[in-house]
Design a protein around this motif. Structure first.
Motif, mmCIF file in Angstrom:
data_model
loop_
_atom_site.group_PDB
_atom_site.id
_atom_site.type_symbol
_atom_site.label_atom_id
_atom_site.label_comp_id
_atom_site.label_asym_id
_atom_site.label_seq_id
_atom_site.Cartn_x
_atom_site.Cartn_y
_atom_site.Cartn_z
ATOM 1 N N LEU A 41 36.500 127.115 42.522
ATOM 2 C CA LEU A 41 35.246 126.685 41.894
ATOM 3 C C LEU A 41 34.234 126.125 42.898
ATOM 4 C CD1 LEU A 41 34.172 126.457 38.929
ATOM 5 C CD2 LEU A 41 34.956 124.092 38.962
ATOM 6 N N LEU A 42 34.713 125.360 43.869
ATOM 7 C CA LEU A 42 33.797 124.722 44.834
ATOM 8 C C LEU A 42 34.054 125.227 46.254
ATOM 9 C CD1 LEU A 42 33.894 120.968 43.596
ATOM 10 C CD2 LEU A 42 32.200 122.713 43.045
ATOM 11 N N SER A 43 34.465 126.504 46.351
ATOM 12 C CA SER A 43 34.916 126.993 47.665
ATOM 13 C C SER A 43 33.780 127.072 48.694
ATOM 14 C CB SER A 43 35.617 128.346 47.538
ATOM 15 O OG SER A 43 34.719 129.257 46.970
ATOM 16 N N ASP A 44 32.522 126.990 48.229
ATOM 17 C CA ASP A 44 31.401 127.005 49.185
ATOM 18 C C ASP A 44 30.833 125.595 49.411
ATOM 19 O OD1 ASP A 44 30.528 126.768 46.585
ATOM 20 O OD2 ASP A 44 28.687 127.910 46.902
ATOM 21 N N LYS A 45 31.592 124.574 49.024
ATOM 22 C CA LYS A 45 31.080 123.198 49.102
ATOM 23 C C LYS A 45 31.897 122.344 50.072
ATOM 24 C CE LYS A 45 28.042 123.716 45.712
ATOM 25 N NZ LYS A 45 26.604 123.814 46.011
ATOM 26 N N MET A 46 31.198 121.320 50.590
ATOM 27 C CA MET A 46 31.879 120.306 51.406
ATOM 28 C C MET A 46 31.549 118.924 50.866
ATOM 29 S SD MET A 46 31.929 121.328 55.399
ATOM 30 C CE MET A 46 32.895 119.903 55.819
ATOM 31 N N VAL A 47 32.522 118.032 50.916
ATOM 32 C CA VAL A 47 32.360 116.675 50.386
ATOM 33 C C VAL A 47 32.746 115.673 51.475
ATOM 34 C CG1 VAL A 47 33.148 115.040 48.617
ATOM 35 C CG2 VAL A 47 32.916 117.469 48.040
ATOM 36 N N ALA A 48 31.913 114.642 51.660
ATOM 37 C CA ALA A 48 32.267 113.552 52.587
ATOM 38 C C ALA A 48 32.896 112.424 51.777
ATOM 39 C CB ALA A 48 31.029 113.040 53.306
ATOM 40 N N VAL A 49 34.087 112.028 52.160
ATOM 41 C CA VAL A 49 34.802 110.934 51.499
ATOM 42 C C VAL A 49 34.800 109.768 52.486
ATOM 43 C CG1 VAL A 49 36.991 110.256 50.448
ATOM 44 C CG2 VAL A 49 36.166 112.597 50.188
ATOM 45 N N GLN A 67 40.204 119.350 47.416
ATOM 46 C CA GLN A 67 40.988 120.492 47.905
ATOM 47 C C GLN A 67 41.507 121.357 46.771
ATOM 48 O OE1 GLN A 67 43.562 119.546 51.259
ATOM 49 N NE2 GLN A 67 42.312 117.729 51.638
ATOM 50 N N ARG A 68 41.856 120.747 45.632
ATOM 51 C CA ARG A 68 42.298 121.547 44.469
ATOM 52 C C ARG A 68 41.182 122.442 43.956
ATOM 53 N NH1 ARG A 68 47.856 121.744 43.395
ATOM 54 N NH2 ARG A 68 48.711 119.737 43.996
ATOM 55 N N LEU A 69 39.943 122.062 44.205
ATOM 56 C CA LEU A 69 38.805 122.871 43.746
ATOM 57 C C LEU A 69 38.313 123.819 44.837
ATOM 58 C CD1 LEU A 69 36.880 120.174 41.685
ATOM 59 C CD2 LEU A 69 38.109 122.150 40.797
ATOM 60 N N GLY A 70 39.035 123.872 45.918
ATOM 61 C CA GLY A 70 38.711 124.852 46.968
ATOM 62 C C GLY A 70 37.630 124.409 47.923
ATOM 63 N N ALA A 71 37.127 123.177 47.781
ATOM 64 C CA ALA A 71 36.101 122.678 48.700
ATOM 65 C C ALA A 71 36.771 122.107 49.947
ATOM 66 C CB ALA A 71 35.248 121.615 48.015
ATOM 67 N N LYS A 72 35.935 121.751 50.913
ATOM 68 C CA LYS A 72 36.467 121.138 52.134
ATOM 69 C C LYS A 72 35.978 119.705 52.216
ATOM 70 C CE LYS A 72 37.290 125.318 54.672
ATOM 71 N NZ LYS A 72 37.097 126.158 53.485
ATOM 72 N N THR A 73 36.745 118.882 52.919
ATOM 73 C CA THR A 73 36.391 117.474 52.982
ATOM 74 C C THR A 73 36.324 116.979 54.421
ATOM 75 O OG1 THR A 73 37.102 115.276 52.305
ATOM 76 C CG2 THR A 73 38.824 116.865 52.574
ATOM 77 N N ILE A 74 35.358 116.099 54.663
ATOM 78 C CA ILE A 74 35.389 115.293 55.892
ATOM 79 C C ILE A 74 35.521 113.848 55.439
ATOM 80 C CG2 ILE A 74 34.144 116.859 57.417
ATOM 81 C CD1 ILE A 74 31.587 115.239 56.856
ATOM 82 N N THR A 75 36.180 113.035 56.231
ATOM 83 C CA THR A 75 36.501 111.714 55.713
ATOM 84 C C THR A 75 36.387 110.624 56.770
ATOM 85 O OG1 THR A 75 38.126 110.506 54.395
ATOM 86 C CG2 THR A 75 39.014 111.896 56.119
ATOM 87 N N ILE A 76 36.005 109.433 56.311
ATOM 88 C CA ILE A 76 36.174 108.216 57.115
ATOM 89 C C ILE A 76 37.138 107.358 56.317
ATOM 90 C CG2 ILE A 76 35.095 106.119 58.013
ATOM 91 C CD1 ILE A 76 32.465 107.738 58.242
ATOM 92 N N TYR A 100 25.531 117.164 56.570
ATOM 93 C CA TYR A 100 26.815 117.843 56.797
ATOM 94 C C TYR A 100 27.451 118.394 55.515
ATOM 95 C CZ TYR A 100 26.655 114.815 61.019
ATOM 96 O OH TYR A 100 26.297 114.145 62.159
ATOM 97 N N VAL A 101 27.128 117.793 54.379
ATOM 98 C CA VAL A 101 27.911 118.067 53.156
ATOM 99 C C VAL A 101 27.014 118.231 51.927
ATOM 100 C CG1 VAL A 101 29.947 116.787 53.981
ATOM 101 C CG2 VAL A 101 28.175 115.591 52.659
ATOM 102 N N ASP A 102 27.687 118.492 50.769
ATOM 103 C CA ASP A 102 26.984 118.697 49.491
ATOM 104 C C ASP A 102 27.114 117.502 48.548
ATOM 105 O OD1 ASP A 102 26.378 121.666 49.895
ATOM 106 O OD2 ASP A 102 28.527 121.555 50.278
ATOM 107 N N CYS A 103 27.977 116.544 48.884
ATOM 108 C CA CYS A 103 28.210 115.390 48.003
ATOM 109 C C CYS A 103 28.874 114.291 48.835
ATOM 110 C CB CYS A 103 29.139 115.826 46.859
ATOM 111 S SG CYS A 103 29.674 114.508 45.758
ATOM 112 N N ILE A 104 28.519 113.039 48.535
ATOM 113 C CA ILE A 104 29.133 111.908 49.257
ATOM 114 C C ILE A 104 29.871 111.024 48.266
ATOM 115 C CG2 ILE A 104 28.705 109.818 50.633
ATOM 116 C CD1 ILE A 104 26.124 111.122 51.677
ATOM 117 N N VAL A 105 31.127 110.713 48.579
ATOM 118 C CA VAL A 105 31.877 109.689 47.849
ATOM 119 C C VAL A 105 31.964 108.489 48.778
ATOM 120 C CG1 VAL A 105 34.056 109.101 46.735
ATOM 121 C CG2 VAL A 105 33.251 111.482 46.697
ATOM 122 N N ILE A 106 31.532 107.331 48.321
ATOM 123 C CA ILE A 106 31.458 106.168 49.219
ATOM 124 C C ILE A 106 32.116 104.946 48.606
ATOM 125 C CG2 ILE A 106 29.099 105.702 48.350
ATOM 126 C CD1 ILE A 106 29.792 104.776 51.879
#
Ligand code: CP
Length: 307
Positions: A41-49, A67-76, A100-106
Protein backbone atom coordinates in the motif's frame (compact mmCIF):
# COMPACT_ATOMS: atom_id res chain seq x y z
CA UNK A 1 -13.84 11.97 6.08
CA UNK A 2 -10.56 12.70 4.31
CA UNK A 3 -7.44 12.34 6.44
CA UNK A 4 -4.96 12.87 3.60
CA UNK A 5 -2.31 15.39 4.67
CA UNK A 6 -3.74 15.74 8.18
CA UNK A 7 -1.54 16.00 11.27
CA UNK A 8 -2.41 13.80 14.25
CA UNK A 9 -1.25 15.95 17.16
CA UNK A 10 -4.01 15.64 19.76
CA UNK A 11 -7.33 13.85 20.25
CA UNK A 12 -9.17 17.09 21.07
CA UNK A 13 -9.97 17.90 17.47
CA UNK A 14 -11.13 14.42 16.42
CA UNK A 15 -14.88 14.06 15.84
CA UNK A 16 -16.91 10.93 16.57
CA UNK A 17 -17.01 10.23 12.83
CA UNK A 18 -13.23 10.65 12.59
CA UNK A 19 -12.72 8.14 15.38
CA UNK A 20 -15.21 5.63 13.95
CA UNK A 21 -13.49 5.91 10.56
CA UNK A 22 -10.09 5.28 12.20
CA UNK A 23 -11.53 2.23 14.02
CA UNK A 24 -12.89 0.86 10.71
CA UNK A 25 -9.56 1.24 8.91
CA UNK A 26 -7.74 -0.26 11.91
CA UNK A 27 -9.93 -3.39 11.65
CA UNK A 28 -8.95 -3.71 7.99
CA UNK A 29 -5.28 -3.30 8.91
CA UNK A 30 -5.56 -6.04 11.52
CA UNK A 31 -6.78 -8.30 8.70
CA UNK A 32 -3.87 -7.24 6.47
CA UNK A 33 -1.42 -7.92 9.30
CA UNK A 34 -2.88 -11.33 10.20
CA UNK A 35 -3.77 -12.68 6.74
CA UNK A 36 -1.44 -11.04 4.22
CA UNK A 37 1.34 -10.13 6.70
CA UNK A 38 2.75 -7.51 4.31
CA UNK A 39 1.15 -5.09 1.88
CA UNK A 40 2.46 -2.79 -0.86
CA UNK A 41 0.00 0.00 0.00
CA UNK A 42 2.76 2.49 0.87
CA UNK A 43 5.59 0.96 -1.16
CA UNK A 44 6.46 4.36 -2.69
CA UNK A 45 6.58 6.15 0.68
CA UNK A 46 9.17 6.87 3.34
CA UNK A 47 8.49 7.73 6.98
CA UNK A 48 10.85 9.35 9.52
CA UNK A 49 10.40 7.93 13.02
CA UNK A 50 12.10 10.53 15.21
CA UNK A 51 12.25 9.67 18.89
CA UNK A 52 14.03 12.16 21.15
CA UNK A 53 12.72 10.41 24.30
CA UNK A 54 12.87 6.70 25.22
CA UNK A 55 10.26 4.33 23.79
CA UNK A 56 9.75 0.65 23.14
CA UNK A 57 6.13 0.29 22.01
CA UNK A 58 5.43 3.49 20.11
CA UNK A 59 8.65 3.53 18.11
CA UNK A 60 8.80 -0.17 17.32
CA UNK A 61 5.09 -0.46 16.50
CA UNK A 62 5.37 2.53 14.16
CA UNK A 63 8.41 0.98 12.49
CA UNK A 64 6.56 -2.34 12.22
CA UNK A 65 3.53 -0.56 10.77
CA UNK A 66 5.66 1.27 8.19
CA UNK A 67 7.33 -1.95 7.07
CA UNK A 68 4.11 -4.03 7.05
CA UNK A 69 2.70 -1.48 4.60
CA UNK A 70 5.72 -1.73 2.34
CA UNK A 71 7.10 1.73 3.11
CA UNK A 72 10.64 2.48 4.22
CA UNK A 73 11.70 4.11 7.44
CA UNK A 74 14.53 6.28 8.68
CA UNK A 75 14.78 6.66 12.40
CA UNK A 76 16.33 8.52 15.30
CA UNK A 77 16.07 6.26 18.33
CA UNK A 78 18.53 8.00 20.60
CA UNK A 79 18.40 11.77 21.11
CA UNK A 80 22.18 11.77 21.70
CA UNK A 81 22.65 10.75 18.07
CA UNK A 82 20.72 13.71 16.63
CA UNK A 83 21.85 17.29 16.04
CA UNK A 84 19.25 18.55 18.53
CA UNK A 85 22.11 17.79 20.97
CA UNK A 86 24.14 20.53 19.25
CA UNK A 87 21.32 23.01 19.83
CA UNK A 88 19.41 22.64 16.56
CA UNK A 89 15.79 23.72 16.95
CA UNK A 90 12.87 21.33 16.49
CA UNK A 91 11.61 23.44 13.58
CA UNK A 92 14.97 23.26 11.74
CA UNK A 93 15.21 19.53 12.39
CA UNK A 94 11.70 19.10 10.99
CA UNK A 95 12.32 21.24 7.88
CA UNK A 96 15.41 19.18 7.13
CA UNK A 97 13.67 15.82 7.52
CA UNK A 98 10.76 17.07 5.37
CA UNK A 99 13.07 16.89 2.37
CA UNK A 100 13.74 13.18 2.98
CA UNK A 101 10.34 11.60 3.66
CA UNK A 102 6.53 11.70 3.21
CA UNK A 103 5.51 11.69 6.89
CA UNK A 104 7.13 12.39 10.27
CA UNK A 105 6.38 10.58 13.53
CA UNK A 106 7.88 12.54 16.42
CA UNK A 107 8.30 11.97 20.16
CA UNK A 108 10.05 14.66 22.15
CA UNK A 109 9.90 16.04 25.71
CA UNK A 110 8.37 19.49 25.12
CA UNK A 111 4.59 19.82 25.61
CA UNK A 112 3.39 21.33 22.33
CA UNK A 113 6.59 20.30 20.51
CA UNK A 114 4.76 18.16 17.94
CA UNK A 115 2.81 21.26 16.88
CA UNK A 116 6.08 23.16 16.37
CA UNK A 117 7.16 20.36 14.04
CA UNK A 118 3.80 20.31 12.24
CA UNK A 119 3.82 24.09 11.78
CA UNK A 120 7.30 23.92 10.25
CA UNK A 121 6.50 21.39 7.49
CA UNK A 122 3.90 20.62 4.81
CA UNK A 123 3.94 16.82 5.18
CA UNK A 124 1.75 15.02 7.78
CA UNK A 125 3.11 14.88 11.32
CA UNK A 126 2.03 12.30 13.91
CA UNK A 127 2.63 13.05 17.58
CA UNK A 128 4.20 10.02 19.27
CA UNK A 129 4.08 11.76 22.67
CA UNK A 130 4.95 15.35 23.56
CA UNK A 131 6.23 15.51 27.13
CA UNK A 132 3.35 15.75 29.59
CA UNK A 133 1.03 16.90 26.79
CA UNK A 134 -0.71 14.31 24.61
CA UNK A 135 -0.20 10.85 23.12
CA UNK A 136 -3.01 10.63 20.55
CA UNK A 137 -2.02 7.38 18.85
CA UNK A 138 -1.98 5.67 22.27
CA UNK A 139 -5.51 6.92 23.00
CA UNK A 140 -6.75 5.70 19.62
CA UNK A 141 -5.24 2.26 20.14
CA UNK A 142 -6.81 2.32 23.60
CA UNK A 143 -10.21 2.91 22.00
CA UNK A 144 -9.61 0.09 19.55
CA UNK A 145 -8.71 -2.15 22.49
CA UNK A 146 -11.78 -1.09 24.47
CA UNK A 147 -13.98 -1.85 21.46
CA UNK A 148 -12.45 -5.33 21.15
CA UNK A 149 -12.51 -6.09 24.87
CA UNK A 150 -15.99 -4.73 25.68
CA UNK A 151 -17.66 -4.99 22.24
CA UNK A 152 -18.54 -1.27 22.26
CA UNK A 153 -17.27 2.24 22.96
CA UNK A 154 -20.52 3.80 24.17
CA UNK A 155 -21.77 4.23 27.74
CA UNK A 156 -18.72 2.92 29.60
CA UNK A 157 -17.46 3.87 33.03
CA UNK A 158 -13.69 4.34 32.75
CA UNK A 159 -11.37 4.68 35.75
CA UNK A 160 -7.95 6.23 35.11
CA UNK A 161 -5.52 5.46 37.90
CA UNK A 162 -2.02 6.69 38.79
CA UNK A 163 -0.18 9.73 37.47
CA UNK A 164 -2.93 11.73 35.82
CA UNK A 165 -0.98 14.99 35.96
CA UNK A 166 2.03 14.02 33.86
CA UNK A 167 0.53 10.96 32.16
CA UNK A 168 -0.17 12.14 28.63
CA UNK A 169 -2.08 8.96 27.72
CA UNK A 170 -4.94 9.79 30.11
CA UNK A 171 -5.10 13.34 28.78
CA UNK A 172 -5.59 12.03 25.25
CA UNK A 173 -7.97 9.27 26.38
CA UNK A 174 -10.20 11.77 28.22
CA UNK A 175 -10.82 13.61 24.94
CA UNK A 176 -10.88 10.58 22.62
CA UNK A 177 -13.69 8.81 24.53
CA UNK A 178 -15.67 12.01 25.07
CA UNK A 179 -18.04 11.54 22.08
CA UNK A 180 -19.13 8.10 23.38
CA UNK A 181 -21.10 9.12 26.47
CA UNK A 182 -18.55 7.94 29.04
CA UNK A 183 -18.31 8.43 32.79
CA UNK A 184 -14.82 9.03 34.23
CA UNK A 185 -13.33 8.16 37.59
CA UNK A 186 -9.99 9.94 38.07
CA UNK A 187 -8.04 8.10 40.77
CA UNK A 188 -4.74 9.70 41.83
CA UNK A 189 -2.89 11.14 44.80
CA UNK A 190 -3.93 14.81 45.14
CA UNK A 191 -0.53 15.98 43.78
CA UNK A 192 -1.00 13.94 40.59
CA UNK A 193 -4.67 14.58 39.81
CA UNK A 194 -5.90 15.30 36.30
CA UNK A 195 -5.07 18.89 35.17
CA UNK A 196 -7.72 21.59 35.67
CA UNK A 197 -7.88 22.48 31.98
CA UNK A 198 -8.98 18.92 31.18
CA UNK A 199 -11.61 18.98 33.93
CA UNK A 200 -12.88 22.31 32.53
CA UNK A 201 -13.23 20.73 29.08
CA UNK A 202 -14.91 17.60 30.47
CA UNK A 203 -17.41 19.82 32.31
CA UNK A 204 -18.15 21.78 29.12
CA UNK A 205 -18.93 18.46 27.43
CA UNK A 206 -21.25 17.49 30.34
CA UNK A 207 -19.31 14.28 30.98
CA UNK A 208 -19.96 12.94 34.49
CA UNK A 209 -16.75 12.44 36.47
CA UNK A 210 -15.47 11.95 39.99
CA UNK A 211 -12.06 12.33 41.62
CA UNK A 212 -10.72 9.96 44.26
CA UNK A 213 -7.49 8.73 45.79
CA UNK A 214 -8.98 5.34 46.74
CA UNK A 215 -8.42 2.57 44.18
CA UNK A 216 -11.51 0.75 45.53
CA UNK A 217 -13.63 3.48 43.90
CA UNK A 218 -11.90 2.80 40.58
CA UNK A 219 -12.73 -0.92 40.77
CA UNK A 220 -16.40 -0.09 40.11
CA UNK A 221 -15.62 0.85 36.51
CA UNK A 222 -15.95 -1.16 33.27
CA UNK A 223 -12.38 -0.25 32.33
CA UNK A 224 -9.54 0.07 34.84
CA UNK A 225 -6.83 2.09 33.08
CA UNK A 226 -3.67 1.91 35.21
CA UNK A 227 -0.71 4.23 34.57
CA UNK A 228 2.87 4.56 35.74
CA UNK A 229 4.01 7.38 38.03
CA UNK A 230 6.17 9.34 35.56
CA UNK A 231 9.51 9.55 37.38
CA UNK A 232 11.17 11.48 34.55
CA UNK A 233 8.71 14.42 34.84
CA UNK A 234 9.34 15.19 38.54
CA UNK A 235 11.53 18.20 39.32
CA UNK A 236 12.01 16.97 42.90
CA UNK A 237 13.10 13.27 43.10
CA UNK A 238 12.03 13.05 46.78
CA UNK A 239 8.46 13.84 45.71
CA UNK A 240 8.61 10.88 43.27
CA UNK A 241 9.95 8.60 46.04
CA UNK A 242 6.94 9.54 48.21
CA UNK A 243 4.40 8.79 45.49
CA UNK A 244 5.91 5.91 43.50
CA UNK A 245 4.03 3.03 45.18
CA UNK A 246 0.69 4.83 45.46
CA UNK A 247 -1.36 2.12 43.69
CA UNK A 248 -0.46 -1.52 43.13
CA UNK A 249 -3.11 -3.67 41.48
CA UNK A 250 -3.10 -7.26 42.78
CA UNK A 251 -5.29 -10.30 42.00
CA UNK A 252 -6.95 -9.75 45.35
CA UNK A 253 -8.00 -6.24 44.32
CA UNK A 254 -9.16 -7.38 40.87
CA UNK A 255 -11.41 -9.96 42.60
CA UNK A 256 -13.14 -7.08 44.38
CA UNK A 257 -13.69 -5.27 41.08
CA UNK A 258 -16.73 -5.16 38.80
CA UNK A 259 -17.43 -8.44 37.01
CA UNK A 260 -15.50 -8.46 33.71
CA UNK A 261 -13.59 -5.26 34.44
CA UNK A 262 -11.03 -4.81 31.64
CA UNK A 263 -7.55 -4.02 32.94
CA UNK A 264 -5.56 -1.77 30.66
CA UNK A 265 -2.20 0.01 30.90
CA UNK A 266 -0.32 1.91 28.16
CA UNK A 267 2.92 0.32 29.48
CA UNK A 268 5.70 0.37 30.48
CA UNK A 269 4.67 -0.63 33.98
CA UNK A 270 7.00 -0.35 36.93
CA UNK A 271 5.17 -1.98 39.83
CA UNK A 272 1.60 -0.65 39.53
CA UNK A 273 0.24 -3.97 38.28
CA UNK A 274 1.56 -7.08 40.04
CA UNK A 275 2.82 -9.71 37.59
CA UNK A 276 0.32 -12.20 39.11
CA UNK A 277 -2.47 -10.22 37.36
CA UNK A 278 -1.05 -10.94 33.88
CA UNK A 279 -2.68 -14.39 33.61
CA UNK A 280 -6.20 -13.14 34.24
CA UNK A 281 -8.38 -13.22 31.10
CA UNK A 282 -9.33 -9.57 31.60
CA UNK A 283 -5.68 -8.39 31.76
CA UNK A 284 -5.70 -6.65 28.38
CA UNK A 285 -2.47 -4.64 28.44
CA UNK A 286 -0.30 -6.80 26.21
CA UNK A 287 -3.15 -7.22 23.72
CA UNK A 288 -3.44 -3.41 23.91
CA UNK A 289 0.26 -3.02 23.02
CA UNK A 290 -0.17 -5.36 20.03
CA UNK A 291 -3.20 -3.40 18.79
CA UNK A 292 -0.84 -0.44 18.41
CA UNK A 293 0.57 -1.86 15.19
CA UNK A 294 -2.85 -2.09 13.48
CA UNK A 295 -3.87 1.37 14.63
CA UNK A 296 -0.60 2.91 13.48
CA UNK A 297 -0.84 1.12 10.11
CA UNK A 298 -4.28 2.71 9.73
CA UNK A 299 -3.13 6.22 10.63
CA UNK A 300 -0.10 6.08 8.34
CA UNK A 301 -2.24 4.91 5.41
CA UNK A 302 -4.90 7.52 6.15
CA UNK A 303 -2.64 10.57 6.46
CA UNK A 304 -0.79 9.53 3.30
CA UNK A 305 -4.08 9.25 1.40
CA UNK A 306 -4.13 5.50 0.86
CA UNK A 307 -6.93 4.29 3.13
N1 CP B 1 2.82 3.34 25.72
C1 CP B 1 3.97 3.91 25.30
O1 CP B 1 4.01 5.05 24.82
O2 CP B 1 5.06 3.11 25.46
P1 CP B 1 6.54 3.49 25.02
O3 CP B 1 6.98 4.65 25.89
O4 CP B 1 7.37 2.26 25.23
O5 CP B 1 6.50 3.92 23.58
Amino acid sequence: MNFEGRDILTTENLSKNDILEIMKVTEKMEDVFKKEHFSTLLSDKMVAVVFLEPSTRTRLSFETAVQRLGAKTITIADPKSSSTQKGESLADTAKTIEGYVDCIVIRQPLKGGAKIVADAVDIPVINGGDGAGQHPTQALLDLYTIKKEKGKLDNLKVAMVGDLKFGRTVHSLSYALAPFNPEYIYCAPDQLQIPHNIIDDIKKLSIPYSKTSDINDALKADILYMTRIQKERFEDPTEYEKLKGSFILTRELVKKGKEGIAIMHPLPRVNEIAVEVDDLPNAAYFRQAHNGVYLRMALLAMVMGRA
